[in-house]
Design a protein around this motif. Structure first.
Motif, short mmCIF file in Angstrom:
data_model
loop_
_atom_site.label_atom_id
_atom_site.label_comp_id
_atom_site.label_asym_id
_atom_site.label_seq_id
_atom_site.Cartn_x
_atom_site.Cartn_y
_atom_site.Cartn_z
N PHE A 87 -3.77 -6.40 -1.38
CA PHE A 87 -3.55 -5.55 -0.22
C PHE A 87 -4.73 -5.66 0.72
CE2 PHE A 87 -0.69 -3.38 -3.19
CZ PHE A 87 0.44 -3.42 -2.41
N PHE A 233 -1.29 8.41 -2.72
CA PHE A 233 0.14 8.10 -2.65
C PHE A 233 0.77 7.88 -4.04
CE2 PHE A 233 1.22 7.46 1.86
CZ PHE A 233 -0.03 7.70 2.42
N ARG A 235 2.34 5.56 -5.19
CA ARG A 235 2.14 4.21 -5.66
C ARG A 235 1.03 4.09 -6.71
NH1 ARG A 235 3.32 -0.59 -3.04
NH2 ARG A 235 3.92 0.48 -1.14
N ASN A 294 -3.72 5.36 12.18
CA ASN A 294 -2.69 4.90 11.24
C ASN A 294 -3.33 4.23 10.03
OD1 ASN A 294 -0.85 5.71 13.13
ND2 ASN A 294 -0.19 3.64 13.72
N SER A 296 -4.00 1.49 7.34
CA SER A 296 -4.05 0.05 7.58
C SER A 296 -3.62 -0.74 6.36
CB SER A 296 -5.49 -0.34 7.94
OG SER A 296 -6.37 0.07 6.90
N SER A 297 -3.19 -0.06 5.32
CA SER A 297 -2.88 -0.76 4.09
C SER A 297 -1.83 0.01 3.32
CB SER A 297 -4.17 -0.87 3.25
OG SER A 297 -3.86 -1.18 1.92
N GLU A 298 -1.06 -0.72 2.53
CA GLU A 298 -0.06 -0.10 1.65
C GLU A 298 -0.64 0.15 0.27
OE1 GLU A 298 3.45 0.35 2.49
OE2 GLU A 298 2.55 0.18 4.47
N SER A 299 -1.94 0.14 0.16
CA SER A 299 -2.58 0.18 -1.15
C SER A 299 -2.29 1.46 -1.92
CB SER A 299 -4.09 0.01 -1.00
OG SER A 299 -4.63 1.08 -0.24
N GLY A 300 -1.96 2.54 -1.21
CA GLY A 300 -1.78 3.82 -1.88
C GLY A 300 -2.99 4.72 -1.71
N TRP A 302 -5.89 6.43 0.99
CA TRP A 302 -5.95 6.86 2.39
C TRP A 302 -6.92 5.91 3.09
CZ3 TRP A 302 -2.45 10.08 4.24
CH2 TRP A 302 -1.78 10.93 3.35
N ASN A 431 1.60 8.83 8.41
CA ASN A 431 0.99 7.73 7.68
C ASN A 431 -0.40 7.46 8.27
OD1 ASN A 431 1.57 6.05 5.43
ND2 ASN A 431 1.65 4.27 6.79
#
Ligand SMILES: *[C@@H]1O[C@H](CO)[C@@H](O)[C@H](O)[C@H]1NC(C)=O
Ligand SMILES: *[C@@H]1O[C@H](CO)[C@@H](O)[C@H](O)[C@H]1NC(C)=O
Ligand SMILES: *[C@@H]1O[C@H](CO)[C@@H](O)[C@H](O)[C@H]1NC(C)=O
Ligand SMILES: *[C@@H]1O[C@H](CO)[C@@H](O)[C@H](O)[C@H]1NC(C)=O
Length: 439
Positions: A87, A233, A235, A294, A296-300, A302, A431
């Motif tokens: 990620f 998150f 995830r 926003n 910047s990553s879907e890593s889970g 913040w 998000n």
């Protein structure tokens, strides 16, 4: 996960029909002050910092890889839940830092400081069950699971902790499987999984999945908290379940899908779902607009990008990633970047190379700020200065340490030393992470 979400959604609509939401009630958890790494005489407590990190294992004071320990676990969770992907450029699961043997010897005679223990974390009280039983909980935006000790934990580690007894809760249900987290230094917690009603500052999550841990390694013994509540998150959830806040929102227990921290020397609080732009329903804790960025990553985590760090005269580093994490105490950046940053602080020098700790002339009160393309959010001199390197010294320790946290080669971890300067909003709605001036 998908099935779980559906189930929750169903529960919610039934619940929402029966229970109107009070949108105007401010729901805040008061948080006691975290113990400082600075003694009452204003001296940086180096031994405490190091020994705490060894003695407590938790992610509070970190100089020897506890940070990596925690995030290593999170990276492992990522791998488990979604298949490990990069990620972040350069992200990898790293071998944990080893504690030098000399320090272990020093830690041997370490007496945990009883006075400080009572407020060594941003802890607050939650209730689990029906009727509700209280637990003292560490709120952590860097992880995603809830666990508390079980009545079945009879070891000395649990002797002073509050425990969860399923039989004395009318809403408890046992779930399949076992929760287990193993940390890189060998410490761990594990236990059976339950669902029950969890209430935080009047915000109620029904059928919240959590673990009542029966085994806690001995390092938890001197930790004042009973358990931990993750606010990152789903995830990252080792329980593979929605964390408390997500459950509460889905069930209509909070009007807005966001929470916010005010970390200050007095009146610290976690605001749940009651802060929104432009309607500032809880204006007590911040002033002016909230500047959102926003993720910047879907890593889970913040995580927000496009960050820059500023000194009085310069902007030594630009365009890096930041993870905003209430679970750790000071700021960590990649060693090369942190070196470039301190090069802009006149007189700054590497104080402890093993731990990436720098010092600077105490009198200079350097002005340090972070920005993400908007205004500069300053770190006050008080929050940047962790105290004198030793009694009578003219050098003080800076709250930015050089350590690769294992989340990518350009990722910084912004913790309490930063969060204490701003009102920090964590918005699932947008998000995004937002910053505002503290009231
Ligand atoms: C408590 O421990 C006993 C024996 O170790 C076990 O049979 C039981 O299932 C446990 N109960 C809970 C709630 O963990
Ligand atoms: C809890 O309840 C179960 C069944 O509901 C029972 O078998 C068990 O003995 C109870 N345990 C305690 C500690 O009361
Ligand atoms: C948990 O930690 C203890 C040490 O406190 C260790 O003896 C045990 O093997 C660990 N368990 C696991 C599953 O790693
Ligand atoms: C942030 O995300 C929102 C919604 O996805 C989008 O409309 C907006 O343009 C984004 N802002 C920036 C600065 O990228």
């Amino acid at each position: 996960m998908f099935f779980q979400t559906l189930t929750l959604g169903l529960t919610v609509s039934l619940l929402a029909a029966a229970t109107p939401v009070e949108h105007d009630v401010a729901r805040s958890v008061p948080l006691p002050k975290r113990a400082s790494l600075t003694t009452s005489e204003g001296i940086f407590n180096h031994d405490l910092a190091i020994l705490q990190s060894i003695a407590t294992r938790k992610q509070v004071f970190i100089f020897f890889g506890d940070l990596e320990t925690k995030h290593r676990q999170n990276l492992i969770n990522l791998k488990k839940n979604v298949g490990f992907q990069a990620f972040n450029e350069g992200a990898e699961i790293k071998p944990l830092a080893q504690i030098p043997s000399g320090l272990q010897a020093r830690s041997h005679g370490f007496e945990p400081l009883t006075d400080e223990e009572g407020d060594s974390e941003w802890a607050g009280t939650i209730e689990i069950g029906t009727p509700g039983r209280s637990f003292l909980i560490d709120f952590d935006t860097g992880s995603s699971d809830l666990w508390v000790p079980s009545f079945n934990c009879t070891s000395t580690v649990c002797s002073t902790k509050r425990k969860y007894t399923p039989n004395s809760s009318g809403t408890s249900a046992a779930k399949q499987g076992t929760f287990s987290i193993e940390y890189g230094d060998g410490s761990n917690v594990s236990g059976p999984i339950f669902s029950d009603t969890v209430t935080v500052a009047g915000v109620k999550a029904v059928n919240q999945i959590f673990s009542a841990v029966t085994t806690l390694s001995s390092s938890f013994q001197d930790d004042p908290i009973d358990g931990l509540l993750g606010l990152a998150f789903p995830r990252l959830s080792q329980l593979d379940a929605n964390p408390f806040f997500n459950t509460a929102f889905v069930q209509g227990a909070v009007p807005y899908n966001l929470f916010a921290f005010k970390l200050a020397s007095t009146g610290s609080a976690l605001d749940l779902g009651n802060t929104v732009v432009p309607h500032c329903t809880n204006p007590d804790h911040f002033n002016g607009p909230i500047e959102f960025h926003n993720l910047s990553s879907e890593s889970g985590f913040w995580q927000i990008g496009g960050a820059a760090i500023h000194t009085d005269q310069a902007t030594p580093i630009k365009g890096f990633q930041t993870v905003i994490d209430s679970g750790t105490t000071i700021i960590y950046g990649p060693p090369d970047a942190v070196k470039r940053f301190y090069a802009e602080i006149p007189g700054a020098t590497l104080f402890d190379s093993g731990n990436g700790i720098y010092s600077f002339p105490c009198f200079s009160d350097p002005r340090v700020a972070f920005s993400w393309g908007g205004r500069k959010w300053g770190v006050t001199a008080d929050n940047f200065n962790l105290g004198q390197t030793k009694s009578g010294a003219s050098e003080c320790v800076g709250a930015i340490a050089a350590q690769d946290v294992g989340l990518g080669s350009d990722v910084w971890l912004l913790d309490d030393s930063f969060m204490k300067n701003v009102y920090t909003v964590f918005s699932f709605d947008r998000n995004a992470v937002g910053f505002a001036e503290l009231a």
